[in-house]
Design an enzyme around this catalytic site. Structure first.
Site, PDB file in Angstrom:
ATOM      1  N   GLY A  56     -21.934  19.395  50.035  1.00  0.00           N
ATOM      2  CA  GLY A  56     -21.951  18.659  51.559  1.00  0.00           C
ATOM      3  C   GLY A  56     -20.601  18.789  52.022  1.00  0.00           C
ATOM      4  N   GLY A  57     -20.235  18.178  52.967  1.00  0.00           N
ATOM      5  CA  GLY A  57     -19.112  18.179  53.944  1.00  0.00           C
ATOM      6  C   GLY A  57     -17.999  17.515  53.041  1.00  0.00           C
ATOM      7  N   PHE A  58     -18.293  16.711  51.903  1.00  0.00           N
ATOM      8  CA  PHE A  58     -17.174  16.135  51.398  1.00  0.00           C
ATOM      9  C   PHE A  58     -16.980  16.617  49.689  1.00  0.00           C
ATOM     10  CE2 PHE A  58     -18.807  13.288  54.403  1.00  0.00           C
ATOM     11  CZ  PHE A  58     -17.365  12.873  55.164  1.00  0.00           C
ATOM     12  N   LYS A  63     -20.460  12.882  42.869  1.00  0.00           N
ATOM     13  CA  LYS A  63     -19.847  13.750  43.851  1.00  0.00           C
ATOM     14  C   LYS A  63     -18.258  13.913  43.658  1.00  0.00           C
ATOM     15  CE  LYS A  63     -21.076  13.481  47.868  1.00  0.00           C
ATOM     16  NZ  LYS A  63     -21.389  12.676  49.163  1.00  0.00           N
ATOM     17  N   ASP A 107     -23.281   9.900  60.168  1.00  0.00           N
ATOM     18  CA  ASP A 107     -23.762  11.144  59.928  1.00  0.00           C
ATOM     19  C   ASP A 107     -25.078  10.947  59.369  1.00  0.00           C
ATOM     20  OD1 ASP A 107     -23.886  13.809  59.644  1.00  0.00           O
ATOM     21  OD2 ASP A 107     -22.716  14.052  57.710  1.00  0.00           O
TER      22      ASP A 107
END
Ligand SMILES: *[C@@H]1O[C@H](CO)[C@@H](O)[C@H](O)[C@H]1NC(C)=O
Ligand SMILES: *[C@@H]1O[C@H](CO)[C@@H](O)[C@H](O)[C@H]1NC(C)=O
Ligand SMILES: *[C@@H]1O[C@H](CO)[C@@H](O)[C@H](O)[C@H]1NC(C)=O
Ligand SMILES: *[C@@H]1O[C@H](CO)[C@@H](O)[C@H](O)[C@H]1NC(C)=O
Ligand SMILES: *[C@@H]1O[C@H](CO)[C@@H](O)[C@H](O)[C@H]1NC(C)=O
Length: 949
Positions: free
Chosen positions: A602-604, A621, A722
């Site tokens: 994902g974006g992070f 994550k 988001d």
């Protein structure tokens, strides 16, 4: 130049002159005109005559003296262009060119001082020069309708040169490519009788200069996609109006009572706008009215019974037949709305003749009676109508955080069941009426009242026997959450949300009791308990405590406890350190971040599946180093520590984190069924079954509850920013949790927007957020609306490969939503819409989706509204017993006092607690080493999966 040209013309035509009476210049122009036509033979102009004025005169040509004054060729099918020198026919007074096939550019008519009538309508002229008008001092009638003028260059506006035509009586330019506002000067053309500008792209309001004009026929209907806006009060000052077409625009506001002044009116069409409120009897009783169209607005109240043509469908009337009165409660509530000037979001949901049936936003019923009005923080403008005083069954009035003005109606104090009146954070004026014992009145943050009563925090206002709480009442729910700010220090940053969450928890618990009361048709609304929470003065060293007073109904008017008195409880602060997990543990759990363990990206960062040595599944994550810069490290730690406090059964919370060297790792619950997007859009390739309606409704409600909780964390209220189906994760029971909230704040400036673009979440972005970057909780509500649309249609929010019309789900769905047939076709084909009960539920969700994705943030409801709409639907579709209520082993049916006690006990024993929206307490214990909660809740993970859009 022109005189010279003319002179040479005359010379070259001298031989002809000798024989003819027609002005040779005019003759030459007629020849040029004739030769610019594709089918000049239609005119039957004799080639052997050079004397158009005759006798015998040419067909269709009329002269005065030897000058051509009229050409009348209407409806002949003449095709061609007009030569630029056409307007050298300087004596023209009447042109009948309508309904032919002229095309191309119109020549400038400037200076045709004799021109009275110009019918150019019904052609294909595509350009009108900017200097077309000017000096047309005799003009009476100009028709330009139905020409695609300047369409390729973005349209045009009527130029002020038109004011030279002071005699103008009829101006028609429907479907002629006009854009922009209606020019003010039209109101000052004192002879104007007919103004027809339908089917253009005009915007803005009807100019105020129209007041006092002599216009009789006013057609402004069907202005493009956005249309004319604003209220229409100005037309009530146009006393000669006979025929008014305003339909197909975006006019708003009530139909003014003063419309009674338009006694000449025979026809008025106001359909397909956003008119609100009651239909004034002044309108329906106009003496000459024969044709009234009001369908497709937001009108309310009774349908009048009239003898002339009248259309009214597609409104929010209380009854379906003309002449039927509304129920007394409805009449009272409509009176209340009138005082608030009919806010659109309420107006659209308050329909029908029973506030306890259907979706009456902010109305809570018990035993079929209106028990509460719950409309905080909606920017309601206006006054509190005394008609509320007729709603005898009212227990709660919650109108805090609006912009109410005027006085509090004194008849509210006569309401027999009344317990709570929250009017804090408004603009109300004194005097404050006296309420009887047992009524809690909150009026903090009303500057005029504050000034008048200059309250002191420790004493009740002397003129109010009922409990009046003014200072620091956090219950006002100020949307920006920055009233009574407590500065962010590492300490208070942790405690503040907790306190607020608890405050909200308590008021929500109260709400739950209403709700349950309603559901069970209990005869009493609420246990005889009243709770008032009031936060401690933040300057006090003991400010990490919350004072909680629980009083029995018999003395409920004295809930205010003294500081440090019994009955309060301290909030335990959990050190951030409790959530730190060593990187080594996570390396082992994820097999050194093995490729095989990747769940998504994902974006992070990248998300890995992990398994702890005791078999517990987790999701880890691994943030990209660039996402969290060294500079932001402290902030990172503080924020993550804060995020670990966010606990709700519909949120995937962070269970811990690691920060060593370059590593930034976040540990989440593992959610075995993965992202909602997979189940909606990729179920076939993934070998899954499509989601049933029941599951979709449950997911919708779960997400609504999770988001509602996030939004209500108080001063530090979280905005997700988001929300999308890829960020909604499903457990084995297909119950949903929202993930990835709070991370956006951690990204350095600019980084996030790039990430968003790459992840393609544009389809979910609220317009105001996309444009200005300004964010409020209402941006999340918009995204939520889009998720609902995805749940209904099985279509992704944005898909470049779809045809333009359907590319953006939000805009397409909003358009088709109100058309039952189109809606039915749009629903995911795996859902069976032929069953009317199913379809009715789908329609309700569709309406909610549209409401949430309204263009203006203020038109969108709070998430609590979504919860209120969805709860009855989920009830309807669930089997006899809802296993989910036992989800965390918490008995939802415990009385409030017991629940509070349980929470206090838990608190003392070193656990932290927070509540979810339905009033349950998710108690998360931490083991003494503070790593992973000792009671795994079914660990899940959180990731922005690769299929995310
Ligand atoms: C008028 O203009 C046309 C071209 O558009 C030209 O052929 C014609 O000679 C002109 N006639 C006069 C009288 O100027
Ligand atoms: C204006 O239009 C109306 C019909 O719409 C017509 O009756 C009237 O004669 C017209 N007036 C002028 C001056 O053209
Ligand atoms: C007017 O709006 C319509 C869409 O409603 C659009 O197709 C048309 O091009 C617009 N015309 C002009 C002149 O902007
Ligand atoms: C219309 O109704 C209102 C009261 O509802 C009244 O004040 C007004 O004078 C009426 N008549 C006209 C012509 O506006
Ligand atoms: C009423 O509507 C019908 C059908 O639209 C029409 O034929 C009739 O002329 C209208 N009557 C009046 C008085 O406008």
């Amino acid at each position: 130049m022109p005189p010279l040209l003319f002179f040479s013309l005359v010379l070259s035509l001298l031989p002809i002159l000798a024989k003819s009476t027609t002005d040779p210049g005019d003759y030459a122009i007629l020849l040029a005109f004739q030769s610019s036509l594709d089918n000049p033979e239609i005119l039957k102009w004799p080639s052997d005559s050079q004397d158009p004025c005759g006798p015998p005169k040419w067909p269709h040509v009329f002269c005065e003296g030897n000058r051509v004054s009229q050409i009348q060729i209407q409806n002949l099918g003449v095709a061609g262009t007009l030569p630029a020198n056409f307007t050298q026919l300087s004596m023209l007074s009447n042109l009948g060119f309508q309904n032919n096939k002229f095309r191309g550019k119109l020549p400038s008519f400037r200076g045709l001082t004799n021109l009275k009538y110009a019918f150019l309508n019904g052609n294909q002229f595509d350009t009108i020069p900017l200097d077309f008008f000017g000096g047309l001092s005799s003009l009476l009638d100009l028709s330009l309708d139905e020409n695609p003028l300047n369409q390729s260059t973005g349209g045009w506006t009527l130029p002020t040169d038109l004011t030279d035509s002071a005699e103008l009586v009829n101006l028609t330019c429907s479907k002629c490519g006009l854009v922009g506002p209606i020019p003010d000067f039209l109101g000052s053309l004192s002879n104007l009788n007919v103004l027809q500008l339908s089917y253009n792209n005009l915007t803005g309001m009807i100019p105020s200069s129209f007041a006092g004009s002599n216009i009789k026929v006013l057609w402004l209907n069907n202005q493009g996609s956005s249309g004319l806006t604003g209220p229409v009060d100005v037309i009530t000052q146009m006393p000669f109006l006979t025929d008014v077409w305003l339909h197909g625009n975006s006019f708003t506001g009530p139909i003014p009572d003063s419309i009674g002044a338009l006694t000449a009116l025979t026809r008025i069409w106001l359909n397909s706008n956003q008119f609100v409120g009651l239909i004034p009897s002044n309108l329906t009783s106009l003496p000459n009215l024969q044709d009234l169209q009001l369908d497709n607005n937001l009108l309310m109240g009774p349908i009048p019974s009239v003898k002339y043509n009248f259309t009214y469908s597609g409104n929010s009337f209380c009854a379906s037949d003309p002449g039927v009165k509304c129920a007394p409660d409805v009449t009272s509530l409509l009176g209340f709305l009138h005082g608030l000037n009919y806010p659109t979001h309420l107006d659209s949901s308050w329909s029908g003749n029973d506030p306890c049936v259907g979706d009456w936003m902010g109305i809570i019923c018990s035993s079929g009676k209106v028990a509460a009005i719950n409309l905080p923080n909606l920017r309601l403008n206006g006054t509190i109508s005394p008609s509320l005083g007729n709603l005898d069954s009212l227990v709660d009035i919650k109108l805090g955080g609006n912009n109410l003005t005027g006085q509090i109606p004194s008849n509210l104090s006569n309401l027999k069941s009344l317990k709570l009146v929250n009017l804090s954070s408004n603009n109300l004026a004194p005097p404050v009426p006296s309420f009887p014992n047992g009524v809690t009145l909150l009026v903090a943050n009303n500057p005029l009242i504050d000034k008048a009563s200059s309250p002191s925090p420790s004493t009740d206002s002397p003129n109010t026997p009922g409990t009046q709480i003014t200072p620091n009442s956090n219950d006002n729910g100020n949307e920006n959450g920055n009233r009574g700010t407590s500065k962010k220090s590492n300490n208070s940053a942790i405690i503040v949300p907790t306190v607020c969450a608890s405050l909200i928890a308590i008021s929500l618990a109260g709400f739950l009791f209403y709700y349950k009361g309603k559901r069970r048709k209990a005869s009493t609304l609420m246990p005889e308990t009243s709770i008032v929470v009031h936060p401690h003065d933040s300057s006090d060293p003991g400010s990490n405590s919350l004072k909680l007073a629980v009083a029995n109904g018999s003395n409920a008017h004295t809930p205010r406890s003294e500081p440090h008195s019994s009955g309060h409880s301290n909030i335990h602060i959990i050190e951030a350190g409790n959530f730190i997990i060593s990187v080594q543990v996570l390396l082992n759990a994820t097999k050194n971040f093995s490729q095989k363990n990747i769940l998504g990206r994902g974006g992070f960062g990248t998300v890995y599946k992990g398994e702890l040595h005791d078999g517990t599944m987790i999701a880890v994550k691994r943030m990209e180093a660039s996402v969290v810069t060294n500079k932001a490290l402290d902030e990172f730690q503080a924020e993550i520590a804060m995020l670990t406090k966010v606990r709700h059964r519909n949120l995937v919370s962070i269970l811990g984190f690691s920060m060593e060297g370059q590593e930034r790792l976040l540990v989440y619950e593992f959610m075995p069924q993965g992202a909602l997007s997979k189940h909606l859009f990729h179920w076939k390739p993934a070998g899954l079954n499509p989601l049933s309606l029941k599951r979709r409704l449950n997911i919708a409600l779960d997400v609504a509850r999770g988001m509602e909780y996030l939004h209500n964390l108080g001063q530090q209220s979280f905005i997700h920013r988001d929300l999308k189906s890829a960020n909604i994760l499903l457990g084995d029971d297909f119950r949903a949790k929202v993930s990835d909230f709070g991370l956006v704040k951690l990204a350095p400036d600019g980084k996030y927007s790039v990430a968003t673009r790459l992840a393609g979440t544009f389809g979910y972005l609220a317009p105001e957020y996309a444009v200005t970057g300004k964010i409020t909780t209402k941006a999340d509500v918009f995204s939520y609306g889009v998720v609902l649309m995805e749940l209904l249609t099985g279509l992704t929010a944005l898909d470049e490969s779809r045809v333009e019309e359907t590319r953006y789900l939000a805009s397409w769905f909003t358009q088709i939503r109100t058309d039952k047939q189109k809606l039915r076709e749009a629903i995911d084909s795996t859902l069976d819409t032929s069953d009317e009960e199913t379809f009715a539920s789908i329609c309700t969700v569709a309406e909610l989706a549209g409401h949430c994705a309204a263009r203006e943030p203020y038109q969108r409801p709070d998430m609590s509204h979504a919860v209120m709409v969805l709860v009855p639907l989920v009830e309807k579709w669930k089997p006899a017993k809802d296993e989910s209520e036992e989800y965390l082993g918490i008995d939802l049916h415990l009385p409030l006092l017991q629940m509070v006690k349980g929470w206090q006990d838990a608190d003392v024993s070193g656990t932290t607690a927070s509540t979810d929206m339905s009033g349950t307490y998710s108690i998360v214990s931490l083991d003494s080493k503070g790593s992973i909660p000792s009671r795994p809740i079914g660990f899940a993970e959180s990731f922005t999966s690769a299929d995310g859009r």
